[in-house]
Design a protein around this motif. Structure first.
Motif, PDB file in Angstrom:
ATOM      1  N   ASP A  49       0.857  -5.020  -1.307  1.00  0.00           N
ATOM      2  CA  ASP A  49       1.112  -4.162  -2.483  1.00  0.00           C
ATOM      3  C   ASP A  49       2.283  -4.680  -3.321  1.00  0.00           C
ATOM      4  OD1 ASP A  49       2.798  -3.534  -0.335  1.00  0.00           O
ATOM      5  OD2 ASP A  49       3.188  -1.508  -1.110  1.00  0.00           O
ATOM      6  N   HIS A  50       3.017  -5.665  -2.821  1.00  0.00           N
ATOM      7  CA  HIS A  50       4.129  -6.210  -3.604  1.00  0.00           C
ATOM      8  C   HIS A  50       3.588  -7.063  -4.746  1.00  0.00           C
ATOM      9  CE1 HIS A  50       7.539  -5.666  -0.449  1.00  0.00           C
ATOM     10  NE2 HIS A  50       6.822  -4.571  -0.628  1.00  0.00           N
ATOM     11  N   THR A  51       4.129  -6.844  -5.928  1.00  0.00           N
ATOM     12  CA  THR A  51       3.623  -7.523  -7.128  1.00  0.00           C
ATOM     13  C   THR A  51       4.625  -8.513  -7.734  1.00  0.00           C
ATOM     14  OG1 THR A  51       4.444  -5.596  -8.315  1.00  0.00           O
ATOM     15  CG2 THR A  51       2.066  -5.650  -7.850  1.00  0.00           C
ATOM     16  N   GLU A  97      15.622   2.710  -0.432  1.00  0.00           N
ATOM     17  CA  GLU A  97      15.476   2.947   1.011  1.00  0.00           C
ATOM     18  C   GLU A  97      14.121   2.512   1.568  1.00  0.00           C
ATOM     19  OE1 GLU A  97      14.703   7.651  -0.006  1.00  0.00           O
ATOM     20  OE2 GLU A  97      16.702   6.834   0.350  1.00  0.00           O
ATOM     21  N   THR A  98      13.175   2.139   0.673  1.00  0.00           N
ATOM     22  CA  THR A  98      11.895   1.617   1.159  1.00  0.00           C
ATOM     23  C   THR A  98      12.056   0.198   1.725  1.00  0.00           C
ATOM     24  OG1 THR A  98      11.421   0.989  -1.126  1.00  0.00           O
ATOM     25  CG2 THR A  98      10.342   2.978  -0.299  1.00  0.00           C
ATOM     26  N   TYR A  99      13.222  -0.411   1.505  1.00  0.00           N
ATOM     27  CA  TYR A  99      13.460  -1.755   2.035  1.00  0.00           C
ATOM     28  C   TYR A  99      14.105  -1.693   3.418  1.00  0.00           C
ATOM     29  CZ  TYR A  99      12.142  -4.014  -2.264  1.00  0.00           C
ATOM     30  OH  TYR A  99      11.411  -4.472  -3.320  1.00  0.00           O
ATOM     31  N   GLY A 113       8.634  -6.915  -4.143  1.00  0.00           N
ATOM     32  CA  GLY A 113       8.454  -5.466  -4.201  1.00  0.00           C
ATOM     33  C   GLY A 113       7.467  -5.087  -5.280  1.00  0.00           C
ATOM     34  N   TRP A 114       7.295  -3.797  -5.454  1.00  0.00           N
ATOM     35  CA  TRP A 114       6.349  -3.285  -6.463  1.00  0.00           C
ATOM     36  C   TRP A 114       7.002  -2.354  -7.474  1.00  0.00           C
ATOM     37  CZ3 TRP A 114       6.610   1.923  -6.202  1.00  0.00           C
ATOM     38  CH2 TRP A 114       6.958   2.501  -4.973  1.00  0.00           C
ATOM     39  N   GLY A 115       8.225  -1.906  -7.190  1.00  0.00           N
ATOM     40  CA  GLY A 115       8.792  -0.880  -8.077  1.00  0.00           C
ATOM     41  C   GLY A 115      10.217  -1.159  -8.516  1.00  0.00           C
ATOM     42  N   GLU A 116      10.546  -0.550  -9.642  1.00  0.00           N
ATOM     43  CA  GLU A 116      11.916  -0.635 -10.160  1.00  0.00           C
ATOM     44  C   GLU A 116      12.757   0.468  -9.530  1.00  0.00           C
ATOM     45  OE1 GLU A 116      11.745  -0.457 -14.440  1.00  0.00           O
ATOM     46  OE2 GLU A 116      10.828  -2.443 -14.578  1.00  0.00           O
TER      47      GLU A 116
HETATM   48  C1  SLL Z   1       9.387   4.019  -7.942  1.00  0.00           C
HETATM   49  N1  SLL Z   1      11.513   5.070  -7.573  1.00  0.00           N
HETATM   50  O1  SLL Z   1       8.720   4.975  -7.534  1.00  0.00           O
HETATM   51  C2  SLL Z   1      10.811   3.882  -7.463  1.00  0.00           C
HETATM   52  C3  SLL Z   1      10.840   3.370  -6.076  1.00  0.00           C
HETATM   53  C4  SLL Z   1      10.650   1.435  -4.608  1.00  0.00           C
HETATM   54  C5  SLL Z   1      10.528  -0.009  -4.590  1.00  0.00           C
HETATM   55  C6  SLL Z   1      10.636   1.952  -6.027  1.00  0.00           C
HETATM   56  C7  SLL Z   1       9.083  -2.256  -1.879  1.00  0.00           C
HETATM   57  C8  SLL Z   1       9.470  -1.631  -0.619  1.00  0.00           C
HETATM   58  C9  SLL Z   1       8.371  -1.609   0.369  1.00  0.00           C
HETATM   59  C10 SLL Z   1       9.518  -1.656  -3.170  1.00  0.00           C
HETATM   60  O2  SLL Z   1       9.197  -2.235  -4.170  1.00  0.00           O
HETATM   61  N2  SLL Z   1      10.212  -0.519  -3.272  1.00  0.00           N
HETATM   62  O3  SLL Z   1       7.887  -2.671   0.749  1.00  0.00           O
HETATM   63  O4  SLL Z   1       7.962  -0.510   0.775  1.00  0.00           O
HETATM   64  O5  SLL Z   1       8.948   3.214  -8.750  1.00  0.00           O
END
Ligand code: SLL
Length: 257
Positions: free
Chosen positions: A38-40, A78-80, A98-101
């Motif tokens: 899912d990482h972009t 914290e997802t890292y 990752g996928w998100g900011e």
């Molecule tokens: C969002 N508030 O919803 C943000 C959170 C989280 C980013 C972004 C990878 C971590 C993993 C990652 O990109 N976390 O592998 O779970 O957009």
């Protein structure tokens, strides 16, 4: 030596830095081999000297800042795994996919000789290219395919770390490491850090860098903001004096009655 712990009163010395991030879209091939499909994006968040090395494709980073920075702590989302990343030596940066900011907390700890407290700042990790703002509405972020074509996203903030009344010993360290001056004029795209249509151009044209012109513009923005604050203060102070007079009058009327 004891006299080395003497503060040089009335003296301020600063070091120009940048902090921010660069991000690129992962290719489908790269995504296949990642344990996290899912990482972009692949990104790097960093604290660097403001000046860029000649012919480098890195934003900033001409100077090694470890003569005054002991450690940079990047607190990731914290997802890292192990979101608190302590970087004890240069380059002071963290690269991840990752996928998100998200908001990165950046804590800069200075060398012990400085006697300075650590400072904390924040950077919004930017992955998606800025979109054109039309009529106050922001467009959707472009697709990953379009973003990949636009090239790396850069989001950097210029800042100056100011040391007031530094210890003599620390001042000696600082003056022994003068920062590489910024180029006088624009040679490359600018590393926009705010939503701005021109930044779409910036992301296409190669590695951006900071210039003395931008430094001056930033100083002017600060100066204008300072003037606005003073004008506001004056306005409210006058208002306050006026109201106090009114109050006194009313109180007098009340006691006369
Ligand atoms: C969002 N508030 O919803 C943000 C959170 C989280 C980013 C972004 C990878 C971590 C993993 C990652 O990109 N976390 O592998 O779970 O957009």
């Amino acid at each position: 030596m004891a006299e080395q712990r003497v503060r040089v009163r009335g003296l301020s010395i600063y070091r120009p830095i940048i902090y921010g991030n660069t991000a690129v879209v992962l290719t489908p091939e790269e995504r296949k081999v990642l344990p996290t499909p899912d990482h972009t994006h692949r990104w790097t968040v960093a604290v660097r000297s403001a000046a860029s090395a000649p012919d480098s494709d890195i934003v900033g980073g001409a100077d090694d800042l470890s003569y005054f920075i002991k450690r940079v702590t990047f607190k990731l989302h914290e997802t890292y795994p192990n979101p608190t990343r302590n970087i004890e030596k240069p380059p002071f940066e963290v690269s991840e996919t990752g996928w998100g900011e998200f908001e990165v907390q950046i804590r800069i700890t200075f060398v012990p000789e400085s006697g300075e407290k650590a400072i904390t700042t924040y950077h919004h990790l930017k992955l998606h290219p800025w979109t054109l703002l039309t009529g106050g509405e922001s467009a959707e972020a472009p697709s990953l395919e379009t973003a990949a074509k636009l090239g790396p996203v850069h989001s950097w903030q210029y800042d100056e770390i100011v040391f007031n009344d530094p210890f003599q010993s620390f001042l000696n360290i600082l003056t022994a490491h003068p920062p590489t001056p910024l180029p006088k004029h624009k040679r490359k795209p600018v590393p926009f850090h705010t939503a701005n249509p021109a930044s779409l151009e910036a992301s296409k044209g190669g590695t951006p860098e900071f210039t003395q012109e931008m430094e001056k513009e930033e100083a002017e923005r600060l100066e204008n903001a300072r003037k606005t604050v003073i004008a506001e203060q004056d306005k409210w102070r006058a208002m306050l004096i006026e109201k106090e007079k009114e109050l006194q009058q009313l109180q007098r009327q009340l006691s006369d009655a």
